[in-house]
Design a protein around this motif. Structure first.
Motif, PDB file in Angstrom:
ATOM      1  N   UNK A   1       2.204  -6.656 -14.624  1.00 48.59           N
ATOM      2  CA  UNK A   1       2.817  -5.527 -14.203  1.00 48.59           C
ATOM      3  C   UNK A   1       4.098  -5.400 -13.557  1.00 48.59           C
ATOM      4  N   UNK A   2       5.018  -4.426 -14.078  1.00 44.97           N
ATOM      5  CA  UNK A   2       6.489  -4.463 -13.615  1.00 44.97           C
ATOM      6  C   UNK A   2       6.357  -3.440 -12.736  1.00 44.97           C
ATOM      7  N   UNK A   3       7.775  -3.228 -11.806  1.00 43.76           N
ATOM      8  CA  UNK A   3       7.599  -2.129 -10.782  1.00 43.76           C
ATOM      9  C   UNK A   3       7.402  -0.570 -11.549  1.00 43.76           C
ATOM     10  N   UNK A   4       8.023  -0.352 -12.493  1.00 44.60           N
ATOM     11  CA  UNK A   4       7.842   1.081 -13.156  1.00 44.60           C
ATOM     12  C   UNK A   4       6.520   1.193 -13.545  1.00 44.60           C
ATOM     13  N   UNK A   5       5.652   0.399 -14.335  1.00 42.86           N
ATOM     14  CA  UNK A   5       4.442   0.386 -14.707  1.00 42.86           C
ATOM     15  C   UNK A   5       3.447   0.422 -13.318  1.00 42.86           C
ATOM     16  N   UNK A   6       3.752  -0.308 -12.302  1.00 44.22           N
ATOM     17  CA  UNK A   6       2.988  -0.180 -11.179  1.00 44.22           C
ATOM     18  C   UNK A   6       3.171   0.813 -10.628  1.00 44.22           C
ATOM     19  N   UNK A   7       4.128   1.637 -10.369  1.00 44.59           N
ATOM     20  CA  UNK A   7       4.429   3.107  -9.940  1.00 44.59           C
ATOM     21  C   UNK A   7       3.333   4.017 -10.522  1.00 44.59           C
TER      22      UNK A   7
ATOM     23  N   UNK B   1       1.207  -4.604  -0.386  1.00 44.67           N
ATOM     24  CA  UNK B   1       0.151  -4.989  -1.139  1.00 44.67           C
ATOM     25  C   UNK B   1       0.334  -6.113  -2.120  1.00 44.67           C
ATOM     26  N   UNK B   2      -0.760  -6.880  -2.436  1.00 41.14           N
ATOM     27  CA  UNK B   2      -0.440  -8.099  -3.388  1.00 41.14           C
ATOM     28  C   UNK B   2       0.140  -7.400  -4.758  1.00 41.14           C
ATOM     29  N   UNK B   3      -0.485  -6.278  -5.177  1.00 46.59           N
ATOM     30  CA  UNK B   3       0.005  -5.951  -6.492  1.00 46.59           C
ATOM     31  C   UNK B   3       1.513  -5.417  -6.589  1.00 46.59           C
ATOM     32  N   UNK B   4       1.906  -4.862  -5.480  1.00 48.48           N
ATOM     33  CA  UNK B   4       3.338  -4.335  -5.356  1.00 48.48           C
ATOM     34  C   UNK B   4       4.090  -5.663  -5.174  1.00 48.48           C
ATOM     35  N   UNK B   5       3.852  -6.573  -4.220  1.00 46.66           N
ATOM     36  CA  UNK B   5       4.649  -7.604  -4.478  1.00 46.66           C
ATOM     37  C   UNK B   5       4.890  -8.376  -5.711  1.00 46.66           C
ATOM     38  N   UNK B   6       3.647  -8.416  -6.271  1.00 49.93           N
ATOM     39  CA  UNK B   6       3.668  -9.057  -7.752  1.00 49.93           C
ATOM     40  C   UNK B   6       4.530  -8.202  -8.786  1.00 49.93           C
TER      41      UNK B   6
ATOM     42  N   UNK C   1       1.444   7.034  -1.366  1.00 48.50           N
ATOM     43  CA  UNK C   1       2.364   6.288  -0.767  1.00 48.50           C
ATOM     44  C   UNK C   1       2.950   5.330  -1.346  1.00 48.50           C
ATOM     45  N   UNK C   2       2.156   4.266  -1.953  1.00 48.54           N
ATOM     46  CA  UNK C   2       2.269   3.185  -2.385  1.00 48.54           C
ATOM     47  C   UNK C   2       3.158   3.390  -3.765  1.00 48.54           C
ATOM     48  N   UNK C   3       2.681   4.218  -4.419  1.00 47.35           N
ATOM     49  CA  UNK C   3       3.558   4.612  -5.773  1.00 47.35           C
ATOM     50  C   UNK C   3       4.942   5.112  -5.495  1.00 47.35           C
ATOM     51  N   UNK C   4       5.262   5.872  -4.383  1.00 48.49           N
ATOM     52  CA  UNK C   4       6.471   6.470  -4.009  1.00 48.49           C
ATOM     53  C   UNK C   4       7.477   5.213  -3.296  1.00 48.49           C
ATOM     54  N   UNK C   5       6.570   4.540  -2.442  1.00 45.99           N
ATOM     55  CA  UNK C   5       7.462   3.632  -1.817  1.00 45.99           C
ATOM     56  C   UNK C   5       8.076   2.487  -2.937  1.00 45.99           C
ATOM     57  N   UNK C   6       7.571   2.215  -3.818  1.00 43.22           N
ATOM     58  CA  UNK C   6       7.721   1.382  -4.947  1.00 43.22           C
ATOM     59  C   UNK C   6       8.790   2.169  -5.883  1.00 43.22           C
ATOM     60  N   UNK C   7       8.709   3.430  -5.868  1.00 41.12           N
ATOM     61  CA  UNK C   7       9.651   4.119  -6.778  1.00 41.12           C
ATOM     62  C   UNK C   7      10.877   4.382  -5.813  1.00 41.12           C
ATOM     63  N   UNK C   8      10.798   4.347  -4.539  1.00 40.25           N
ATOM     64  CA  UNK C   8      11.973   4.458  -3.668  1.00 40.25           C
ATOM     65  C   UNK C   8      12.948   3.095  -3.516  1.00 40.25           C
ATOM     66  N   UNK C   9      12.030   1.928  -3.944  1.00 37.99           N
ATOM     67  CA  UNK C   9      12.769   0.673  -3.903  1.00 37.99           C
ATOM     68  C   UNK C   9      13.509   0.509  -5.129  1.00 37.99           C
ATOM     69  N   UNK C  10      12.869   1.253  -6.410  1.00 35.26           N
ATOM     70  CA  UNK C  10      13.692   1.422  -7.603  1.00 35.26           C
ATOM     71  C   UNK C  10      14.955   2.108  -7.454  1.00 35.26           C
ATOM     72  N   UNK C  11      14.535   3.188  -7.023  1.00 37.32           N
ATOM     73  CA  UNK C  11      15.816   4.242  -6.759  1.00 37.32           C
ATOM     74  C   UNK C  11      16.712   3.737  -5.810  1.00 37.32           C
TER      75      UNK C  11
END
Length: 284
Positions: A231-237, A57-62, A247-257
């Motif tokens: 927006x950074x990864x934690x704030x986007x989560x 997603x564009x927001x996730x990639x940004x 799914x988008x929230x936990x996928x981004x959280x999984x990348x951080x993890x």
């Protein structure tokens, strides 16, 4: 001469030791391992394709790009600042040294949210400085510079606090010997000081990088959480989760993890292979 029987390390009964060990395992499993597994399970609730699509997603990639960019700038800057601060404290005697050490520890004591609020009050539109900056088309708050300043503030102590005890432990003898042999200041640093502190420096950089990528409080206040811009990864989560895009929230959280686990792995390898060289950081 008869050998004395080995002295037990602890005097607790076997059942008491087993209970304490089991309690520790249960605690780790419930409060650390279980949430981590839940993050990956929820991220894969719609399969690998769903997770990849969410990360596309564009927001996730940004957000991923913003986080990596901030870390790529903040970590080297804090490495330089940390080396300079540790060098000044360990190699020189001057009035106010204790106060400088206190200032370095300040981000550990101040809440990240308060740190972000301080930046908003300093550079926001309601302050004289902020109004002047905006009049000259220079935005700090709710823009990239504000996020960088917030990240620099909360991550500044990590490199310095790892290097200061190491440099104090090593003393000044080697640098003074190189100086008497005619070596310049930069040559002394690159051939004497830096090799002696390289593992502690890497250790501090790893910790600094982990905090830079995972910082939420200060960044959330100063960034404004603008989609695709600040927006950074934690704030986007948080934003994805509040919008029921699990799914988008936990996928981004999984990348951080995964980034955090990689940092932890590198940190553990460093401690295992260079325990003696890093021991000085634990004695002060």
């Amino acid at each position: 001469m008869a050998l004395l029987p080995p002295v037990p390390v602890t005097t607790e009964p076997v059942l008491a030791r087993a209970f304490l060990i089991g309690l520790a395992i249960v605690f780790v499993a419930l409060f650390l391992f279980a949430p981590l597994v839940t993050v990956f399970v929820e991220a894969l609730a719609e399969g690998w394709r769903g997770a990849v699509a969410a990360l596309s997603l564009p927001d996730a990639r940004a957000a991923i790009g913003m986080t990596l960019t901030i870390a790529a700038i903040a970590v080297p800057l804090n490495a330089v600042f940390g080396i300079a601060a540790a060098w000044a404290i360990a190699k020189f005697d001057f009035r106010g040294k204790a106060f400088l050490i206190t200032l370095i520890d300040l981000p550990f004591s101040v809440s990240p949210v308060v740190a972000g609020l301080m930046l908003v009050l300093l550079f926001g539109a309601n302050s004289s400085l902020g109004a002047w900056l905006m009049a000259n088309d220079m935005r700090i708050v709710f823009a990239f510079p504000g996020i960088l300043l917030a990240t620099l503030f909360v991550t500044f102590p990590f490199v310095a606090r790892e290097l200061i005890p190491v440099m104090i432990e090593q003393g000044r003898a080697e640098e003074e010997a190189a100086l008497t042999l005619g070596a310049s200041g930069w040559r002394i640093f690159f051939t004497v000081t830096l090799p002696n502190i390289r593992w502690a420096l890497l250790y501090g950089v790893l910790l600094c990088n982990a905090r830079a990528m995972g910082e939420f409080g200060a960044v959330a206040v100063v960034s404004g959480k603008i989609r695709g811009e600040t927006a950074t990864m934690p704030t986007m989560v948080e934003m994805f989760y509040n919008e029921y895009l699990s799914v988008a929230a936990f996928s981004l959280a999984a990348v951080l993890a995964m980034l955090a686990l990689l940092t932890l792995l590198l940190k553990s390898l460093l401690e295992w292979r260079h325990a003696d060289l890093l021991a000085a950081t634990r004695r002060h």
